[in-house]
Scaffold this motif. Structure first.
Motif, PDB file in Angstrom:
ATOM      1  N   VAL A 112       0.849  -1.195   0.000  1.00 22.54           N
ATOM      2  CA  VAL A 112       0.000   0.000   0.000  1.00 22.54           C
ATOM      3  C   VAL A 112       0.882   1.240   0.000  1.00 22.54           C
ATOM      4  N   ILE A 113       0.669   2.091  -1.001  1.00 17.19           N
ATOM      5  CA  ILE A 113       1.415   3.344  -1.127  1.00 17.19           C
ATOM      6  C   ILE A 113       0.444   4.508  -0.994  1.00 17.19           C
ATOM      7  N   ALA A 114       0.691   5.373  -0.027  1.00 12.15           N
ATOM      8  CA  ALA A 114      -0.109   6.590   0.114  1.00 12.15           C
ATOM      9  C   ALA A 114       0.389   7.610  -0.908  1.00 12.15           C
ATOM     10  N   LEU A 115      -0.541   8.222  -1.629  1.00 12.70           N
ATOM     11  CA  LEU A 115      -0.211   9.254  -2.597  1.00 12.70           C
ATOM     12  C   LEU A 115      -0.664  10.608  -2.077  1.00 12.70           C
ATOM     13  N   MET A 127       4.776   2.870   1.976  1.00 13.84           N
ATOM     14  CA  MET A 127       5.539   4.050   1.595  1.00 13.84           C
ATOM     15  C   MET A 127       4.562   5.151   1.227  1.00 13.84           C
ATOM     16  N   THR A 128       5.040   6.384   1.281  1.00 13.11           N
ATOM     17  CA  THR A 128       4.267   7.548   0.860  1.00 13.11           C
ATOM     18  C   THR A 128       5.006   8.225  -0.283  1.00 13.11           C
ATOM     19  N   PHE A 129       4.308   8.429  -1.400  1.00  9.47           N
ATOM     20  CA  PHE A 129       4.838   9.209  -2.516  1.00  9.47           C
ATOM     21  C   PHE A 129       4.092  10.537  -2.496  1.00  9.47           C
ATOM     22  N   ALA A 130       4.793  11.625  -2.219  1.00  9.26           N
ATOM     23  CA  ALA A 130       4.070  12.873  -1.990  1.00  9.26           C
ATOM     24  C   ALA A 130       4.954  14.094  -2.182  1.00  9.26           C
ATOM     25  N   THR A 131       4.276  15.199  -2.378  1.00 11.28           N
ATOM     26  CA  THR A 131       4.883  16.510  -2.210  1.00 11.28           C
ATOM     27  C   THR A 131       5.301  16.658  -0.751  1.00 11.28           C
ATOM     28  N   ASP A 132       6.372  17.385  -0.498  1.00 12.52           N
ATOM     29  CA  ASP A 132       6.689  17.777   0.869  1.00 12.52           C
ATOM     30  C   ASP A 132       5.700  18.888   1.220  1.00 12.52           C
ATOM     31  N   ASN A 133       4.550  18.485   1.776  1.00 15.81           N
ATOM     32  CA  ASN A 133       3.462  19.436   1.989  1.00 15.81           C
ATOM     33  C   ASN A 133       3.780  20.474   3.054  1.00 15.81           C
ATOM     34  N   LEU A 134       4.620  20.116   4.020  1.00 13.08           N
ATOM     35  CA  LEU A 134       5.046  21.117   5.002  1.00 13.08           C
ATOM     36  C   LEU A 134       5.868  22.200   4.300  1.00 13.08           C
ATOM     37  N   LEU A 135       6.763  21.786   3.415  1.00 14.11           N
ATOM     38  CA  LEU A 135       7.565  22.740   2.652  1.00 14.11           C
ATOM     39  C   LEU A 135       6.692  23.557   1.702  1.00 14.11           C
ATOM     40  N   MET A 283       3.452  12.513 -12.072  1.00 12.46           N
ATOM     41  CA  MET A 283       4.651  11.770 -11.730  1.00 12.46           C
ATOM     42  C   MET A 283       4.431  10.928 -10.480  1.00 12.46           C
ATOM     43  N   MET A 284       3.726  11.482  -9.500  1.00  5.06           N
ATOM     44  CA  MET A 284       3.451  10.799  -8.249  1.00  5.06           C
ATOM     45  C   MET A 284       2.762   9.453  -8.495  1.00  5.06           C
ATOM     46  N   ALA A 285       1.718   9.495  -9.333  1.00  8.95           N
ATOM     47  CA  ALA A 285       0.946   8.288  -9.610  1.00  8.95           C
ATOM     48  C   ALA A 285       1.712   7.312 -10.494  1.00  8.95           C
ATOM     49  N   ALA A 286       2.416   7.832 -11.507  1.00  6.44           N
ATOM     50  CA  ALA A 286       3.179   6.961 -12.404  1.00  6.44           C
ATOM     51  C   ALA A 286       4.261   6.208 -11.639  1.00  6.44           C
ATOM     52  N   LEU A 287       4.968   6.898 -10.753  1.00  7.96           N
ATOM     53  CA  LEU A 287       5.994   6.243  -9.948  1.00  7.96           C
ATOM     54  C   LEU A 287       5.379   5.200  -9.015  1.00  7.96           C
ATOM     55  N   PHE A 311       8.835   9.309   0.001  1.00 13.84           N
ATOM     56  CA  PHE A 311       9.433   9.541  -1.312  1.00 13.84           C
ATOM     57  C   PHE A 311       8.960  10.912  -1.799  1.00 13.84           C
ATOM     58  N   ASP A 312       9.875  11.847  -1.894  1.00 12.68           N
ATOM     59  CA  ASP A 312       9.555  13.242  -2.207  1.00 12.68           C
ATOM     60  C   ASP A 312       9.450  13.434  -3.720  1.00 12.68           C
ATOM     61  N   THR A 313       8.276  13.852  -4.189  1.00  7.04           N
ATOM     62  CA  THR A 313       8.069  14.053  -5.629  1.00  7.04           C
ATOM     63  C   THR A 313       8.222  15.512  -6.052  1.00  7.04           C
ATOM     64  N   GLY A 314       8.653  16.381  -5.138  1.00  2.00           N
ATOM     65  CA  GLY A 314       9.038  17.736  -5.506  1.00  2.00           C
ATOM     66  C   GLY A 314       7.971  18.799  -5.340  1.00  2.00           C
ATOM     67  N   VAL A 315       8.418  20.049  -5.151  1.00  2.00           N
ATOM     68  CA  VAL A 315       7.525  21.197  -5.052  1.00  2.00           C
ATOM     69  C   VAL A 315       8.292  22.451  -5.469  1.00  2.00           C
ATOM     70  N   THR A 316       7.604  23.377  -6.164  1.00  2.00           N
ATOM     71  CA  THR A 316       8.224  24.612  -6.646  1.00  2.00           C
ATOM     72  C   THR A 316       7.250  25.769  -6.458  1.00  2.00           C
ATOM     73  N   LEU A 317       7.721  26.891  -5.940  1.00  2.00           N
ATOM     74  CA  LEU A 317       6.876  28.074  -5.801  1.00  2.00           C
ATOM     75  C   LEU A 317       6.721  28.766  -7.148  1.00  2.00           C
ATOM     76  N   VAL A 318       5.474  29.111  -7.503  1.00  2.00           N
ATOM     77  CA  VAL A 318       5.177  29.797  -8.762  1.00  2.00           C
ATOM     78  C   VAL A 318       4.565  31.160  -8.453  1.00  2.00           C
ATOM     79  N   THR A 319       5.187  32.218  -8.948  1.00  2.00           N
ATOM     80  CA  THR A 319       4.660  33.574  -8.782  1.00  2.00           C
ATOM     81  C   THR A 319       5.298  34.494  -9.823  1.00  2.00           C
ATOM     82  N   ASP A 320       4.582  35.532 -10.188  1.00  2.00           N
ATOM     83  CA  ASP A 320       5.157  36.558 -11.061  1.00  2.00           C
ATOM     84  C   ASP A 320       5.646  37.754 -10.262  1.00  2.00           C
TER      85      ASP A 320
END
Length: 340
Positions: A112-115, A127-135, A283-287, A311-320
């Motif tokens: 069982v993998i938590a997404l 295992m957990t495949f996720a964004t680092d939600n705290l970050l 990517m989270m689901a495919a992995l 398992f960290d699948t990444g996060v990026t701040l988006v702003t103009d």
């Protein structure tokens, strides 16, 4: 109670859809999401479906009726066990309440993998495949504080959260924002125990636009001077903006969010949302599908990212409107990476 569970099981069965060639029938992967309408989970399903077809496994997809519908997810787990699935990918609505059902699946030999949303406790899943939600929360909190400058010390902040059960993803983003903004979070595993006078209040949105609009209306009644809004996701942010626009305050309030879907990135470009933390559900689901196939073939379970317990699948701040000291990309780059 039995009648309720039977009804839920029938509902979950109706939502199950299989994607595969007949040759792949010996390896079945179940994907269980919170809803099948939220663009995040739509993209997650697309990623899982494409990967299943690519590597030759059967994918069966299930979803709750709304965010928070844990009964349908429990019933879906029962169906997956009965179907002889090799593994389950789950974005849980009730991260504590679902644990006994997850344990039943693991006892039956499924991985069982938590997404996206960690279970509580974290090791309830293999295992957990996720964004680092705290970050993710911390990034938008830092950006909001830096954007306000000296005015941050007198901010009036509204928190538009997910559901009353406070699933882990909700807590992590909420508390991450507070950390980034400079609020004492007290117990980082709990929403609502803070005593910072800048916090106007919390309300829940069910992660959708209508819920975001209603929650924003409720909090504006409590304090019309709100000037910062943290939202659990971009649909909730869009609803909050509509509520603010209805009272002529849309230009006076800074809205931040998490998701990074194409509609949300467009809303950042249009000034509806100030900044959003972009995550990568495809990517989270495919992995996750790849990991279950590997488990089926070799018995090997997935491993965490080095230095983390998931398992960290990444996060990026988006702003103009970049802020000093907070790394970000603009909406043009965000649209190249967006989904939905």
């Amino acid at each position: 109670m039995k009648k309720t569970l039977v009804s839920a099981a029938l509902g979950a069965l109706a939502l199950g859809v299989a994607f595969a060639s007949p040759a792949a029938a010996d390896t079945t992967v179940c994907l269980i999401t919170k809803t099948d309408t939220n663009p995040f989970f739509v993209k997650m399903k697309e990623g899982a479906t494409a990967k299943a077809a690519e590597i030759g496994v059967t994918l069966k997809a299930y979803a709750g009726k709304i965010d928070g519908d844990s009964e349908s997810q429990v019933a879906a787990i029962e169906t997956c066990i009965a179907d002889g699935a090799k593994g389950i990918l789950i974005a849980a609505s009730d991260t504590k309440g679902i644990v006994p059902s997850v344990q039943k699946a693991r006892d039956a030999g499924l991985v069982v993998i938590a997404l996206d949303t960690p279970l509580e406790p974290l090791d309830s899943a293999d295992m957990t495949f996720a964004t680092d939600n705290l970050l993710a929360g911390e990034l938008i909190g830092k950006w909001a504080a830096a954007s306000l400058g000296d005015a941050a010390k007198d901010a009036k902040i509204a928190f538009l959260n997910l559901t009353p059960s406070q699933p882990s993803v909700d807590v992590l983003r909420n508390q991450g924002f507070m950390k980034g903004f400079g609020i004492d979070v007290k117990d980082i595993g709990k929403i609502g125990d803070e005593d910072d006078p800048r916090i106007v209040g919390h309300d829940v949105t069910n992660g959708n636009e209508e819920g975001g609009r209603t929650a924003m209306e409720n909090l504006l009644q409590k304090d019309p001077s709100i000037n910062v809004v943290h939202t659990i996701n971009e649909p909730a942010a869009a609803g909050a903006y509509e509520a603010l626009k209805a009272v002529g305050k849309e230009k006076d309030v800074l809205i931040v969010s998490v998701d990074g879907g194409c509609p949300g990135v467009t809303n950042v470009a249009d000034g509806v949302i100030g900044a959003t933390s972009q995550q990568y559900p495809l990517m989270m689901a495919a992995l996750g599908v790849e990991a279950i196939k590997k488990f089926a073939d070799t018995g090997e379970k997935p491993k965490a990212t080095e230095g983390k317990d998931f398992f960290d699948t990444g996060v990026t701040l988006v702003t103009d409107k970049p802020a000093a000291g907070v790394e970000s990309i603009d909406t043009k780059a965000g649209k190249d990476k967006c989904w939905g």
